[in-house]
Design an enzyme around this catalytic site. Structure first.
Site, mmCIF file in Angstrom:
data_model
loop_
_atom_site.group_PDB
_atom_site.id
_atom_site.type_symbol
_atom_site.label_atom_id
_atom_site.label_comp_id
_atom_site.label_asym_id
_atom_site.label_seq_id
_atom_site.Cartn_x
_atom_site.Cartn_y
_atom_site.Cartn_z
ATOM 1 N N ASP A 299 0.860 -1.176 0.000
ATOM 2 C CA ASP A 299 0.000 0.000 0.000
ATOM 3 C C ASP A 299 0.895 1.225 0.000
ATOM 4 O O ASP A 299 2.067 1.166 0.401
ATOM 5 C CB ASP A 299 -0.913 -0.010 1.231
ATOM 6 C CG ASP A 299 -1.940 1.108 1.244
ATOM 7 O OD1 ASP A 299 -2.223 1.660 0.164
ATOM 8 O OD2 ASP A 299 -2.478 1.414 2.325
ATOM 9 N N HIS A 300 0.356 2.339 -0.465
ATOM 10 C CA HIS A 300 1.066 3.610 -0.405
ATOM 11 C C HIS A 300 0.719 4.315 0.899
ATOM 12 O O HIS A 300 -0.445 4.657 1.130
ATOM 13 C CB HIS A 300 0.663 4.496 -1.586
ATOM 14 C CG HIS A 300 1.183 4.030 -2.901
ATOM 15 N ND1 HIS A 300 0.443 4.102 -4.073
ATOM 16 C CD2 HIS A 300 2.375 3.477 -3.250
ATOM 17 C CE1 HIS A 300 1.165 3.620 -5.076
ATOM 18 N NE2 HIS A 300 2.321 3.229 -4.597
ATOM 19 N N PHE A 474 -5.057 4.527 0.492
ATOM 20 C CA PHE A 474 -6.127 3.633 0.005
ATOM 21 C C PHE A 474 -5.748 2.897 -1.286
ATOM 22 O O PHE A 474 -6.567 2.791 -2.197
ATOM 23 C CB PHE A 474 -7.445 4.394 -0.201
ATOM 24 C CG PHE A 474 -7.736 5.464 0.798
ATOM 25 C CD1 PHE A 474 -7.705 5.188 2.167
ATOM 26 C CD2 PHE A 474 -8.046 6.753 0.413
ATOM 27 C CE1 PHE A 474 -7.986 6.171 3.111
ATOM 28 C CE2 PHE A 474 -8.317 7.749 1.348
ATOM 29 C CZ PHE A 474 -8.284 7.455 2.693
ATOM 30 N N HIS A 475 -4.540 2.327 -1.342
ATOM 31 C CA HIS A 475 -4.092 1.632 -2.551
ATOM 32 C C HIS A 475 -3.656 0.191 -2.259
ATOM 33 O O HIS A 475 -2.539 -0.200 -2.586
ATOM 34 C CB HIS A 475 -2.920 2.384 -3.190
ATOM 35 C CG HIS A 475 -3.256 3.751 -3.697
ATOM 36 N ND1 HIS A 475 -2.294 4.683 -4.036
ATOM 37 C CD2 HIS A 475 -4.453 4.344 -3.941
ATOM 38 C CE1 HIS A 475 -2.884 5.791 -4.458
ATOM 39 N NE2 HIS A 475 -4.195 5.610 -4.404
ATOM 40 N N PRO A 476 -4.503 -0.642 -1.669
ATOM 41 C CA PRO A 476 -4.084 -2.021 -1.375
ATOM 42 C C PRO A 476 -3.968 -2.861 -2.642
ATOM 43 O O PRO A 476 -4.853 -2.845 -3.492
ATOM 44 C CB PRO A 476 -5.211 -2.542 -0.477
ATOM 45 C CG PRO A 476 -6.416 -1.756 -0.907
ATOM 46 C CD PRO A 476 -5.898 -0.394 -1.255
#
Length: 543
Positions: A299-300, A474-476
């Site tokens: 994730d970021h 919010f980048h899983p």
């Protein structure tokens, strides 16, 4: 668990999840009227105004009507904090509540996939799939097109403060560019957004809804898929519940999991596919041992330095004045312009934290506002946020079904800032944000560091500060990754098929072997576009 079970019918394809990937798949797989397609979505329909007005993310995130309200476990790298982990609870999935930023990533991201023995996944391989779906408001070069389903537009307002930040970036050596989506996103520009005429353009609006009038496409919302049903090592359908009833839907062709990087691995485990130890803890018999299920989670992590300013307009000021809020609403109602059209971030900067990186490894999201977290009121002073994330984190986490509650929210462990490299990049990121804020073009606004605090200077202090101000962007991705035959942690082959299982694929962000260098929504949809072609091609017997 309810006991009644009814037959739901036969379908060629069953798609689990009507999020960003599932909407693309539903559209493409149902284009052939001879193919019956069932889409099962746990959330509801997008019949709420804040799914459509761009600034509605402020009301959707953290609202159980729109958000599954997941949380991470306590994170050591975040100094013992647990984070809210928003995911869209609606058709369109997180594309209904996200930042609306259209970003493909870097050519090197996909070339890295191809070089990892994944044929067909290099930049020049995937670019046609981005183009196939794109409907750009004004194609700015030969790397864009119009006429597809995925609308891309330009922001409908500008801010003097953000123009000054862009000038400041240029003054420290980061060039102004017109387009982040050429394969090389280095530079600074306003983000292109998934909107049309000032309204959010979700995957449901672009792909799913136009296809729902097809008699061969059936959508069920408000369902809970319990597991993929197996006969031997072949997926033959899904068991799901709705209300007080359970249903079995049979797949004569394939079952496709598109529940996202958070929920697809959970469904694999509940279906007997995963690490044998995890399956034993869940009390689920092993159908296929794949130790990579739920692992490789990336994730970021965004760090959110905040700088007070003076003598310039910010959203903090506007939002706190009721009469200005009224003008915002009027501007939107009459012209579909103004702050209500704003994405969470307007100006982007892609650059390197050090010369050690061949391509930009940092992404700044510059916002003419500041708040403690989304959903909170803006601060009572004018400010801007220079949110910055490490685009290619070395840290790896995991997502698994919980033994105590297998059908509940999964156990999310991002493992942020767990490597020396990620901690070093975090320190360099904060220092670069300070350099940006102190650049000449911003001097007239007298920037003053509010967070993390100018008194923090040592590396260890800044690592601790990163843990205090870091939060997910919010980048899983990556929890059921594609990989070669030689990779024991690979869950999928290069055609998105679950290894050792027939009739089952995972087509969503779970499949990414490594995270893309930017926002992940459009890359996920590209995977679905390419995946649909693979599914249809394999059905015809192609290799």
């Amino acid at each position: 668990m309810t006991q009644t079970q009814r037959e739901f019918g036969h379908f060629d394809y069953i798609i689990v999840g009507a999020g960003s990937a599932g909407c693309v798949l539903a559209n493409r797989l149902s284009a052939d009227p001879a193919k019956r397609v069932l889409v099962l979505e746990a959330g509801g329909c997008d019949n709420w105004i804040w799914f459509h007005i761009p600034v509605g993310y402020l009301y959707a995130i953290g609202n159980p009507r729109a958000d599954w309200m997941f949380k991470t476990e306590v994170e050591a790298g975040l100094n013992g904090r647990a984070l809210a982990y928003p995911r869209g609870k609606v058709i369109g999935g997180s594309s209904a509540i996200n930042a609306m930023i259209y970003m493909r990533g870097q050519a090197a991201d996909y070339d890295r996939w191809r070089q990892g023995d994944l044929p067909g996944w290099g930049w020049h391989d995937v670019l046609p799939y981005f183009l196939k779906m794109e409907d750009h408001a004004r194609p700015i070069n030969d790397l864009h097109r119009s006429g597809g389903e995925w609308r891309v537009d330009f922001p409908r307002m500008r801010w003097d403060l953000l123009d000054a930040v862009q000038d400041a970036a240029e003054s420290i050596g980061i060039p102004k560019v017109e387009d982040f989506n050429t394969g090389d996103n280095e530079g600074t520009s306003y983000f292109q957004v998934n909107q049309k005429n000032g309204r959010r353009w979700s995957a449901a609006r672009g792909f799913l809804k136009p296809a729902l009038n097809r008699p061969n496409l059936h959508l069920e919302t408000g369902v809970r898929v319990e597991r993929v049903v197996m006969e031997g090592r072949r997926a033959v359908g899904v068991l799901f519940s709705k209300g007080d009833e359970r249903f079995f839907a049979r797949a004569d062709g394939e079952v496709i999991l598109s529940a996202g990087a958070v929920c697809s691995p959970q469904l694999l485990e509940l279906s007997g596919i995963g690490h044998p130890e995890h399956l034993r803890d869940l009390g689920v018999p092993v159908v296929q041992a794949l130790p990579g299920v739920g692992e490789n989670f990336q994730d970021h992590l965004q760090l959110r330095p905040i700088f007070k300013v003076s003598g310039v307009r910010t959203m903090n000021d506007d939002y706190r004045k009721l009469w200005k809020r009224g003008l915002m609403a009027l501007d939107y109602a009459l012209f579909r312009k103004g702050p209500l059209t704003m994405a969470p971030s307007q100006l982007g900067i892609f650059t390197r934290s050090s010369p050690d990186y061949a391509t930009p490894n940092l992404q700044f999201h510059i916002q003419p506002l500041s708040l403690d977290k989304f959903g909170d009121m803006p601060h009572p002073f004018p400010a801007f946020t220079a949110s910055v994330c490490n685009l290619r984190p070395a840290s790896r986490g995991s997502i698994h079904a919980r033994p105590a509650d297998p059908y509940g929210a999964p156990e999310i462990r991002p493992n942020y800032l767990s490597t020396d490299e990620d901690r070093r990049v975090a320190v360099d990121s904060i220092r670069l944000a300070r350099k940006l804020a102190s650049a000449g073009p911003l001097a007239r606004f007298h920037p003053e560091e509010f967070r993390p605090g100018a008194h923090l200077n040592r590396d260890d202090e800044l690592v601790a500060a990163a843990g205090d101000i870091g939060t997910t962007i919010f980048h899983p991705v990556g929890t059921a990754k594609m990989g070669s035959d030689a990779d024991p942690m690979a869950v999928l082959d290069h055609r998105l098929r679950v290894r050792g299982v027939e009739g089952l694929r995972v087509v969503d962000a779970s499949a990414m072997p490594s995270i893309t260098s930017g926002n992940t929504n459009s890359p996920t949809m590209m995977i679905a576009e390419k995946g649909a072609e693979m599914i249809l091609g394999d059905a015809k017997g192609s290799v």
